[in-house]
Design a protein around this motif. Structure first.
Motif, short mmCIF file in Angstrom:
data_model
loop_
_atom_site.label_atom_id
_atom_site.label_comp_id
_atom_site.label_asym_id
_atom_site.label_seq_id
_atom_site.Cartn_x
_atom_site.Cartn_y
_atom_site.Cartn_z
N CYS A 76 -27.22 44.44 77.00
CA CYS A 76 -26.97 44.22 78.43
C CYS A 76 -27.25 42.75 78.75
O CYS A 76 -27.68 41.99 77.90
N ALA A 77 -26.99 42.38 80.01
CA ALA A 77 -27.30 41.02 80.46
C ALA A 77 -28.57 41.04 81.31
O ALA A 77 -28.73 40.24 82.23
N GLY A 78 -29.45 41.98 81.00
CA GLY A 78 -30.70 42.09 81.75
C GLY A 78 -30.55 43.11 82.87
O GLY A 78 -29.80 44.08 82.77
N ALA A 79 -31.30 42.88 83.93
CA ALA A 79 -31.28 43.78 85.07
C ALA A 79 -30.95 42.96 86.31
O ALA A 79 -31.34 41.80 86.42
N LYS A 80 -30.23 43.57 87.23
CA LYS A 80 -29.76 42.84 88.41
C LYS A 80 -30.90 42.36 89.29
O LYS A 80 -31.95 42.97 89.36
N LEU A 81 -30.59 41.29 90.01
CA LEU A 81 -31.54 40.78 91.00
C LEU A 81 -31.86 41.82 92.07
O LEU A 81 -32.88 41.71 92.75
N ILE A 82 -30.98 42.81 92.24
CA ILE A 82 -31.26 43.84 93.25
C ILE A 82 -32.46 44.70 92.84
O ILE A 82 -32.96 45.47 93.63
N LEU A 83 -32.91 44.53 91.58
CA LEU A 83 -34.05 45.31 91.10
C LEU A 83 -35.33 44.47 91.15
O LEU A 83 -35.30 43.26 91.29
N ASP A 84 -36.46 45.17 90.99
CA ASP A 84 -37.75 44.51 90.86
C ASP A 84 -37.94 44.27 89.36
O ASP A 84 -38.32 45.19 88.62
N ILE A 85 -37.64 43.06 88.91
CA ILE A 85 -37.60 42.81 87.46
C ILE A 85 -38.97 42.91 86.79
O ILE A 85 -39.09 43.57 85.76
N PRO A 86 -40.03 42.32 87.37
CA PRO A 86 -41.33 42.50 86.68
C PRO A 86 -41.75 43.96 86.57
O PRO A 86 -42.26 44.38 85.52
N ARG A 87 -41.49 44.74 87.59
CA ARG A 87 -41.87 46.16 87.50
C ARG A 87 -40.95 46.92 86.55
O ARG A 87 -41.37 47.89 85.92
N THR A 88 -39.71 46.49 86.44
CA THR A 88 -38.81 47.10 85.46
C THR A 88 -39.32 46.83 84.04
O THR A 88 -39.37 47.74 83.20
N LEU A 89 -39.76 45.60 83.79
CA LEU A 89 -40.30 45.27 82.46
C LEU A 89 -41.60 46.04 82.20
O LEU A 89 -41.83 46.51 81.08
N GLU A 90 -42.43 46.18 83.23
CA GLU A 90 -43.67 46.96 83.08
C GLU A 90 -43.37 48.40 82.70
O GLU A 90 -44.01 49.00 81.84
N ARG A 91 -42.37 48.98 83.38
CA ARG A 91 -42.04 50.38 83.13
C ARG A 91 -41.50 50.56 81.71
O ARG A 91 -41.85 51.52 81.02
N LEU A 92 -40.68 49.61 81.29
CA LEU A 92 -40.16 49.69 79.91
C LEU A 92 -41.31 49.62 78.91
O LEU A 92 -41.30 50.32 77.89
#
Ligand code: PSU
Ligand code: MN
Length: 279
Positions: free
Chosen positions: A135-151
């Motif tokens: 993928c090209a990461g996660a969209k700016l519409i998401l909370d990226i630090p929390r997405t990385l934490e969850r992963l």
């Protein structure tokens, strides 16, 4: 083989860019020496390898069901036409024995999730199924630090190619460090093989190419406007992502161009990984 999702066709891109992008992704996979399999649900069957007529139906039908994990059984039983998200696509890909998958951006933890609990089923699915998700990461519409934490909590390795930062879809840098940076495809394959042997998936992020990338400030501004509109209209649940994508596309034609460019680049890269994994 390289699996491809179909929510991006039905809900992620405006017409006619959606069908053009679907075809361009399949062509990119073939050119790189692999076989594309676009995933969907149609006529009470899981489809692995949509044909031209189905691609067209996904692109043109006004009300296609957006199928995430929770929608697979109902969509099958009810005979609905379904466009599969990353979550549903990796589940179906793994059932079919396909271990490499390409998409544009993964879903994640939404901004404001502390209030709404809106966390994409993509994250759990990636942790559960042995599939390499490019993928090209996660969209700016998401909370990226929390997405990385969850992963991290879910045990999913995140590897970025050619950058120290985890990318933010049409924007190259998110301002957040990627847990791993690996530029050598052979090493990505080595990591992927070991991870798949743990019976779980991995996220490989490829930043959008420089000349197509959007300016982070422009992208943030477009997002803020789209979010305000979503709040005004009371949009919620699974409709949030498609709504914001549509709003942003209407505000900025460059966003669509960048979106298509990164989809094709990811499909091509996925094909090279798939070829390397089978040799
Ligand atoms: N991000 C994009 N375009 C998309 C999607 C995400 O830039 O089309 C789609 C993908 O199919 C992803 C899904 O799996 O949205 C996530 O939706 P939700 O947040 O409702 O799980
Ligand atoms: Mn959601």
């Amino acid at each position: 083989m390289v699996a491809l999702e179909s929510t991006v066709i039905a809900h992620g891109l405006p017409r006619p860019a959606n069908l053009e992008a679907a075809r361009a992704c399949e062509a990119a996979v073939r050119t790189a020496g692999a076989t594309p399999a676009t995933i969907a649900i149609a006529a009470s069957e899981l489809v692995v390898g949509a044909d031209e007529a189905l691609l067209r139906a996904l692109a043109d039908t006004p009300k296609v069901r957006k199928v995430s994990t929770r929608d697979i059984a109902p969509a099958l039983a009810l005979g609905e036409l379904g466009a599969t998200t990353v979550a549903a696509s990796v589940e179906i890909a793994s059932l079919a024995g396909i271990s490499v998958f390409a998409t544009g951006g993964i879903g994640g933890v939404h901004r404001g999730a502390e209030r709404t609990d809106d966390v994409s089923a993509d994250l759990l699915a990636i942790s559960r199924y042995p599939v390499v998700v490019i993928c090209a990461g996660a969209k700016l519409i998401l909370d990226i630090p929390r997405t990385l934490e969850r992963l991290e909590s879910l045990g999913v390795p995140v590897v970025t190619v050619g950058s120290d930062e985890f990318p933010a879809f049409t924007v190259r840098s998110s301002g957040h460090r990627s847990p791993y940076r690996v530029d050598d495809p052979a090493r990505i394959v080595a990591i992927a093989r070991l991870r798949l042997s743990q019976r779980g998936g991995i996220v490989v992020a490829l930043p959008v190419e420089e000349r197509e990338a959007l300016d982070p400030r422009d992208a943030e501004r477009a997002l803020a406007a789209a979010e305000a509109e979503a709040a005004r209209l009371g949009i919620g649940g699974g409709d949030v992502t498609p709504f914001l994508l549509r709003e942003i596309a209407e505000r900025d034609a460059r966003a669509v161009r960048a979106n298509v460019a990164l989809l094709v680049a990811n499909a091509r890269f996925a094909a090279t990984i798939a070829v390397a994994m089978t040799s």
